[in-house]
Design an enzyme around this catalytic site. Structure first.
Site, PDB file in Angstrom:
ATOM      1  N   HIS A   1       0.754   9.548  -3.751  1.00 18.90           N
ATOM      2  CA  HIS A   1       0.370  10.654  -4.639  1.00 18.90           C
ATOM      3  C   HIS A   1      -0.392  11.676  -3.790  1.00 18.90           C
ATOM      4  O   HIS A   1      -1.037  11.309  -2.807  1.00 18.90           O
ATOM      5  CB  HIS A   1      -0.537  10.067  -5.716  1.00 18.90           C
ATOM      6  CG  HIS A   1      -0.875  10.969  -6.854  1.00 18.90           C
ATOM      7  ND1 HIS A   1      -1.827  11.948  -6.762  1.00 18.90           N
ATOM      8  CD2 HIS A   1      -0.403  11.030  -8.126  1.00 18.90           C
ATOM      9  CE1 HIS A   1      -1.943  12.567  -7.927  1.00 18.90           C
ATOM     10  NE2 HIS A   1      -1.082  12.032  -8.777  1.00 18.90           N
TER      11      HIS A   1
ATOM     12  N   ASP B   1      -4.564   2.651  -3.628  1.00 16.04           N
ATOM     13  CA  ASP B   1      -4.651   3.507  -4.809  1.00 16.04           C
ATOM     14  C   ASP B   1      -4.153   2.672  -5.990  1.00 16.04           C
ATOM     15  O   ASP B   1      -2.957   2.407  -6.127  1.00 16.04           O
ATOM     16  CB  ASP B   1      -3.775   4.740  -4.566  1.00 16.04           C
ATOM     17  CG  ASP B   1      -3.618   5.607  -5.802  1.00 16.04           C
ATOM     18  OD1 ASP B   1      -3.986   5.167  -6.903  1.00 16.04           O
ATOM     19  OD2 ASP B   1      -3.089   6.722  -5.658  1.00 16.04           O
TER      20      ASP B   1
ATOM     21  N   GLN C   1      -2.187   3.302 -10.972  1.00 10.84           N
ATOM     22  CA  GLN C   1      -1.133   2.870 -11.897  1.00 10.84           C
ATOM     23  C   GLN C   1      -1.159   1.372 -12.160  1.00 10.84           C
ATOM     24  O   GLN C   1      -0.351   0.860 -12.940  1.00 10.84           O
ATOM     25  CB  GLN C   1       0.250   3.255 -11.349  1.00 10.84           C
ATOM     26  CG  GLN C   1       0.480   4.747 -11.260  1.00 10.84           C
ATOM     27  CD  GLN C   1       0.455   5.424 -12.638  1.00 10.84           C
ATOM     28  OE1 GLN C   1       0.721   4.800 -13.666  1.00 10.84           O
ATOM     29  NE2 GLN C   1       0.127   6.708 -12.660  1.00 10.84           N
TER      30      GLN C   1
ATOM     31  N   LYS D   1      -5.908   5.953 -17.203  1.00 11.27           N
ATOM     32  CA  LYS D   1      -4.571   5.367 -17.098  1.00 11.27           C
ATOM     33  C   LYS D   1      -4.600   3.903 -17.549  1.00 11.27           C
ATOM     34  O   LYS D   1      -3.608   3.187 -17.444  1.00 11.27           O
ATOM     35  CB  LYS D   1      -4.060   5.487 -15.666  1.00 11.27           C
ATOM     36  CG  LYS D   1      -3.851   6.964 -15.259  1.00 11.27           C
ATOM     37  CD  LYS D   1      -3.281   7.097 -13.878  1.00 11.27           C
ATOM     38  CE  LYS D   1      -3.355   8.505 -13.344  1.00 11.27           C
ATOM     39  NZ  LYS D   1      -2.396   9.435 -13.952  1.00 11.27           N
TER      40      LYS D   1
ATOM     41  N   CYS E   1       3.323  14.773  -8.639  1.00 14.65           N
ATOM     42  CA  CYS E   1       2.312  14.847  -7.555  1.00 14.65           C
ATOM     43  C   CYS E   1       2.748  14.025  -6.345  1.00 14.65           C
ATOM     44  O   CYS E   1       1.906  13.419  -5.661  1.00 14.65           O
ATOM     45  CB  CYS E   1       0.932  14.412  -8.026  1.00 14.65           C
ATOM     46  SG  CYS E   1       0.227  15.524  -9.245  1.00 14.65           S
TER      47      CYS E   1
END
Ligand code: PLP
Length: 412
Positions: free
Chosen positions: A129, A206, A209, A232, A370
């Protein structure tokens, strides 16, 4: 409620827990399939924040009065919940941020500026991202560190052999997302951490998600940095967190200056507080943190295993339903995938598709997600993306497929 009827997987939650889902959109039932952008909020999360404002609203860590103590207790309790949720042994290794983006910027501006230079390299997966690319480019401008993408196959699988061959002691950091927001690929973060550590590199994952679908265990996966966003994962916007391995956190210089992050201040100089306060200058997003805690309670109550089973079954159903739509190409077909269905449809730009589907009550996302370098790698300007969550049903997917056929009729 929970469970399966034949091949039909029912959500392990009452849909009434999510008040927003009851509305109609352009006269149709709402099929909310934009969960990778942000999830809807259960009533318990909304009520936890309302309760704070109606009963406990006060600043944290500074007041001796009852309201401040209650606010502080709820705020600190959320940190303990998040630490438990991601397997961190010490709650003080979890820092509150505005979101995943700020969490990565914090790493870049503190650890990055202090440890990177022209003799070092950062390897970032080619599916990152922008939030895990741009902060490092900003650091590269100041330090001269080299950034190299780790290649991704046409199917959206990270090239682990390439990574193994390119890891050496010049690599200071490997950055990778746990689940790809654009394609759904699940990356083997534990394996990558082992490979990175073998050459003395650190790993930043990261987890934006993943938190609500398959959260990392930061100790078992041996992570150095783990970045998250509450919104999220059924929590509010404007709040997130960063886990930092305690040995690294201990020596990390502050990120921003201000109240709460200091021990003493004088004109001669300032001494800094211990983590996590050292990294949390100013009044935090108290209601947001409390809401984040309530979201973690929600996830714990439902259980990640049940969520995973339901979403996996929807992914299977959605993959075969979408594959049957003539002219539709699924983008991202990694064998290990989360419930994200990215696709293009011959003759219709994803943006037009998004608008047409909205007319049928189907909320999807279209664009580069993104991930512009990834789109370029796949040779597409954009995709349409349906991303699933715990409250989605096969009916949502049927509604999407119906709307896709209608869109094709419009463009025929
Ligand atoms: N990383 C990934 C994989 C994402 O999907 C997102 C949001 O879409 C982010 C980072 C940024 O998260 P936030 O905007 O909440 O900071």
């Amino acid at each position: 409620m929970a469970g399966s009827v034949g091949q039909v997987s029912l959500p392990p939650v009452e849909l009434a827990e999510f008040p927003i889902l009851a509305q109609r959109v352009h006269g149709n039932r709402l099929a909310y399939l934009d969960n990778a952008a942000t999830t809807q909020k259960p009533r318990s999360v909304i009520e936890s924040m309302t309760h704070y404002y109606e009963h406990d609203n006060a600043n944290v860590h500074r007041g001796v009065h009852l309201l401040s103590q209650r606010a502080t207790d709820a705020f600190d309790a959320a940190r303990v919940k998040l630490a438990q949720f991601i397997g961190a042994q010490n709650p003080n290794s979890v820092l509150w941020t505005k979101g995943c983006t700020e969490a990565i910027n914090l790493v870049a501006q503190t650890w990055g500026l202090a440890n990177l230079g022209p003799d070092k390299r950062i390897l970032l997966s080619a599916m990152e991202h922008h939030a895990n690319i741009v902060p490092w480019q900003m650091v590269a401008e100041r330090t001269g560190v080299t950034i190299t993408p780790i290649p991704v196959s046409d199917e959206g699988v990270l090239d682990i052999d390439w990574l193994r061959a390119n890891l050496d002691e010049t690599v200071a950091l490997v950055g990778v997302k746990q689940i790809c927001n654009a394609l759904g690929t699940v990356n083997p973060i534990g394996e990558i951490a082992t490979m990175a550590h073998a050459v003395g590199a650190l790993i930043l994952v990261d987890g934006a998600q993943a938190l609500a679908h398959a959260p990392a265990n930061v100790v078992a996966d041996d992570l150095d940095f783990y970045a998250m966003s509450a919104h999220k994962a059924y929590g509010p916007t404007g709040v997130g967190a960063l886990y930092v391995r305690p040995e690294i956190l201990r020596d990390l210089a502050p990120y921003q200056g201000g109240g709460d992050m200091i021990r003493t201040v004088s004109w001669e100089g300032t001494t800094y507080n211990d983590p996590p306060n050292r990294f949390e200058a100013g009044t935090p997003n108290i209601a947001g943190v409390i809401g984040f805690g309530a979201a973690l309670d929600f996830l714990t109550r439902i259980g990640i295993d049940r969520i995973h089973l339901h979403e996996e079954s929807l992914l299977e159903y959605g993959t075969s339903a979408l594959s049957a739509v003539p002219g539709l190409t699924l983008r991202g077909t990694a064998p290990c995938k989360a419930a994200i269905l990215s696709f293009t449809l011959d003759g219709i730009h994803p943006h037009d598709l998004g608008t047409l589907l909205d007319g049928h009550g189907v909320a999807i996302r279209s664009g580069h997600h993104c991930c512009m370098p990834l789109m370029k790698r796949l040779g597409v300007p954009a995709t349409a993306r349906a991303s699933l969550a715990v409250y989605n049903t096969q009916q949502d997917i049927d509604q999407l497929v119906f709307a896709l056929h209608e869109a094709k009729r419009v463009f025929a």
